[in-house]
Scaffold this motif. Structure first.
Motif, PDB file in Angstrom:
ATOM      1  N   SER A 175      36.353   0.807  16.975  1.00 15.49           N
ATOM      2  CA  SER A 175      37.560  -0.249  16.518  1.00 15.49           C
ATOM      3  C   SER A 175      37.833  -0.572  15.245  1.00 15.49           C
ATOM      4  O   SER A 175      37.222  -0.486  14.457  1.00 15.49           O
ATOM      5  N   THR A 176      39.143  -0.685  15.684  1.00 19.75           N
ATOM      6  CA  THR A 176      39.787  -0.087  14.256  1.00 19.75           C
ATOM      7  C   THR A 176      39.858  -1.174  13.642  1.00 19.75           C
ATOM      8  O   THR A 176      40.639  -2.390  14.375  1.00 19.75           O
ATOM      9  N   ILE A 177      40.620  -1.803  12.394  1.00 25.19           N
ATOM     10  CA  ILE A 177      40.716  -2.847  11.594  1.00 25.19           C
ATOM     11  C   ILE A 177      41.908  -2.199  10.395  1.00 25.19           C
ATOM     12  O   ILE A 177      41.129  -1.748  10.068  1.00 25.19           O
ATOM     13  N   LEU A 178      42.631  -2.558  10.545  1.00 28.69           N
ATOM     14  CA  LEU A 178      44.001  -2.045   8.936  1.00 28.69           C
ATOM     15  C   LEU A 178      44.405  -3.788   8.619  1.00 28.69           C
ATOM     16  O   LEU A 178      44.567  -4.492   9.101  1.00 28.69           O
ATOM     17  N   LYS A 230       0.513  -0.896  -0.137  1.00 26.79           N
ATOM     18  CA  LYS A 230       0.134  -0.137   0.053  1.00 26.79           C
ATOM     19  C   LYS A 230       0.898   1.440  -0.334  1.00 26.79           C
ATOM     20  O   LYS A 230       0.300   2.344  -0.538  1.00 26.79           O
ATOM     21  N   SER A 231       1.669   1.212   0.934  1.00 26.13           N
ATOM     22  CA  SER A 231       2.895   2.153   0.934  1.00 26.13           C
ATOM     23  C   SER A 231       4.167   1.695   0.441  1.00 26.13           C
ATOM     24  O   SER A 231       4.018   1.077   0.743  1.00 26.13           O
ATOM     25  N   ALA A 232       5.764   2.477   0.382  1.00 24.44           N
ATOM     26  CA  ALA A 232       6.577   2.888  -0.495  1.00 24.44           C
ATOM     27  C   ALA A 232       6.783   1.523   1.082  1.00 24.44           C
ATOM     28  O   ALA A 232       7.110   2.122   1.907  1.00 24.44           O
ATOM     29  N   GLN A 233       7.521   0.537   0.602  1.00 25.05           N
ATOM     30  CA  GLN A 233       8.642   0.270   1.526  1.00 25.05           C
ATOM     31  C   GLN A 233      10.362   0.323   1.198  1.00 25.05           C
ATOM     32  O   GLN A 233      10.499   0.822   0.527  1.00 25.05           O
ATOM     33  N   ASP A 234      10.740  -0.581   2.226  1.00 20.12           N
ATOM     34  CA  ASP A 234      12.239  -0.547   2.448  1.00 20.12           C
ATOM     35  C   ASP A 234      12.249  -2.054   1.304  1.00 20.12           C
ATOM     36  O   ASP A 234      12.226  -2.717   1.193  1.00 20.12           O
ATOM     37  N   ARG A 235      13.701  -0.970   1.086  1.00 22.58           N
ATOM     38  CA  ARG A 235      14.939  -2.615   0.606  1.00 22.58           C
ATOM     39  C   ARG A 235      16.275  -2.438   0.722  1.00 22.58           C
ATOM     40  O   ARG A 235      16.958  -1.758   1.306  1.00 22.58           O
ATOM     41  N   VAL A 236      16.628  -4.255   0.971  1.00 20.43           N
ATOM     42  CA  VAL A 236      17.936  -4.370   1.327  1.00 20.43           C
ATOM     43  C   VAL A 236      19.072  -4.922   0.658  1.00 20.43           C
ATOM     44  O   VAL A 236      18.811  -6.293  -0.204  1.00 20.43           O
ATOM     45  N   TYR A 237      19.737  -4.397   0.344  1.00 22.80           N
ATOM     46  CA  TYR A 237      21.155  -5.128  -0.475  1.00 22.80           C
ATOM     47  C   TYR A 237      21.743  -5.193   0.429  1.00 22.80           C
ATOM     48  O   TYR A 237      22.185  -5.182   1.889  1.00 22.80           O
ATOM     49  N   ARG A 238      22.623  -6.446   0.958  1.00 26.05           N
ATOM     50  CA  ARG A 238      23.931  -7.076   1.633  1.00 26.05           C
ATOM     51  C   ARG A 238      24.740  -6.964   0.658  1.00 26.05           C
ATOM     52  O   ARG A 238      25.242  -7.306  -0.479  1.00 26.05           O
ATOM     53  N   LEU A 239      26.056  -5.594   0.473  1.00 27.80           N
ATOM     54  CA  LEU A 239      27.277  -6.335   0.366  1.00 27.80           C
ATOM     55  C   LEU A 239      28.240  -6.814   1.302  1.00 27.80           C
ATOM     56  O   LEU A 239      28.429  -7.013   1.763  1.00 27.80           O
ATOM     57  N   MET A 240      29.227  -7.441   0.160  1.00 29.17           N
ATOM     58  CA  MET A 240      30.258  -8.333   1.053  1.00 29.17           C
ATOM     59  C   MET A 240      31.658  -7.483   0.924  1.00 29.17           C
ATOM     60  O   MET A 240      31.614  -6.941  -0.388  1.00 29.17           O
ATOM     61  N   LEU A 241      32.258  -7.712   1.856  1.00 33.11           N
ATOM     62  CA  LEU A 241      33.164  -6.342   1.588  1.00 33.11           C
ATOM     63  C   LEU A 241      34.476  -6.958   1.941  1.00 33.11           C
ATOM     64  O   LEU A 241      34.912  -7.644   3.476  1.00 33.11           O
ATOM     65  N   PRO A 242      35.589  -7.960   0.737  1.00 29.48           N
ATOM     66  CA  PRO A 242      36.350  -9.322   1.824  1.00 29.48           C
ATOM     67  C   PRO A 242      37.669  -8.314   1.936  1.00 29.48           C
ATOM     68  O   PRO A 242      38.060  -9.648   2.942  1.00 29.48           O
ATOM     69  N   TYR A 243      37.802  -7.297   2.373  1.00 30.50           N
ATOM     70  CA  TYR A 243      39.092  -6.920   2.745  1.00 30.50           C
ATOM     71  C   TYR A 243      39.518  -5.013   3.184  1.00 30.50           C
ATOM     72  O   TYR A 243      39.169  -4.257   2.275  1.00 30.50           O
ATOM     73  N   PRO A 244      37.976  -5.377   4.437  1.00 29.19           N
ATOM     74  CA  PRO A 244      37.863  -3.854   4.226  1.00 29.19           C
ATOM     75  C   PRO A 244      38.501  -2.840   5.283  1.00 29.19           C
ATOM     76  O   PRO A 244      39.445  -3.987   6.467  1.00 29.19           O
ATOM     77  N   LYS A 245      38.888  -2.137   5.347  1.00 29.92           N
ATOM     78  CA  LYS A 245      39.412  -0.911   5.843  1.00 29.92           C
ATOM     79  C   LYS A 245      38.782  -0.627   7.773  1.00 29.92           C
ATOM     80  O   LYS A 245      37.596   0.402   6.526  1.00 29.92           O
ATOM     81  N   HIS A 246      38.194  -0.104   8.494  1.00 31.64           N
ATOM     82  CA  HIS A 246      37.871   0.338   9.613  1.00 31.64           C
ATOM     83  C   HIS A 246      38.605   1.053  10.545  1.00 31.64           C
ATOM     84  O   HIS A 246      38.926   0.378  10.824  1.00 31.64           O
ATOM     85  N   ILE A 247      37.991   2.150  10.354  1.00 31.41           N
ATOM     86  CA  ILE A 247      38.746   3.518  11.228  1.00 31.41           C
ATOM     87  C   ILE A 247      37.441   3.407  12.951  1.00 31.41           C
ATOM     88  O   ILE A 247      36.947   4.535  11.633  1.00 31.41           O
ATOM     89  N   GLY A 248      37.716   3.191  13.512  1.00 31.97           N
ATOM     90  CA  GLY A 248      36.675   4.418  14.578  1.00 31.97           C
ATOM     91  C   GLY A 248      37.238   3.935  15.812  1.00 31.97           C
ATOM     92  O   GLY A 248      38.197   3.802  15.962  1.00 31.97           O
TER      93      GLY A 248
END
Length: 144
Positions: A141-144, A121-139
């Motif tokens: 908790s950090t993964i480098l 009846k009304s606009a809905q949400d759509r979810v896309y799942r991405l795979m990041l095989p080699y992420p860099k995360h700064i914040g």
């Protein structure tokens, strides 16, 4: 001294394939999940505990957008192009929150899950799942 902390999702920036993604869902925006626990613990018959590090650095990213948004159209088009390639060419990925300084990036984003068609009846949400095989995360908790 206590101070008031604020959050403003409108300052968050997400790009996939160099294209800005917006039009996020009612409650959702972008969620990250590690591909595996940091490690695995086992215990021998004599009670000796061993912790084995898991070298799986994959990260999953769920992007929730409104079905009527430009973000949905852009992600859908990128997913279709990537799926049609004989060899999956990576897409650059980056998210950044200037308020917290948290940044997640990857040179190799791959569409893992693409939402199917659904009408309500009304606009809905759509979810896309991405795979990041080699992420860099700064914040926080950090993964480098």
């Amino acid at each position: 001294m206590n101070r008031l902390r604020t959050h403003d999702f409108s300052q968050f920036v997400l790009t996939v394939g160099g294209i800005i993604i917006g039009g996020f869902g009612d409650d959702g925006g972008v969620e990250f999940e590690m591909g595996a626990d940091v490690g695995e613990d086992t215990v021998g018959a004599d009670g000796e505990v061993t912790f084995s590090r898991n070298n799986d650095k994959r990260m999953y990213c769920d992007i929730t957008v409104k079905q009527t948004s430009a973000g949905h159209a852009r992600l859908s088009a990128m997913a279709a192009i990537q799926a049609a390639q004989p060899e999956i060419l990576p897409l650059p990925f980056e998210s950044f929150n200037p308020r917290t300084g948290e940044r997640v990036s990857s040179e190799y984003a791959v569409f893992k899950t693409v939402p199917g068609a659904s009408e309500q009846k009304s606009a809905q949400d759509r979810v896309y799942r991405l795979m990041l095989p080699y992420p860099k995360h700064i914040g926080p908790s950090t993964i480098l």
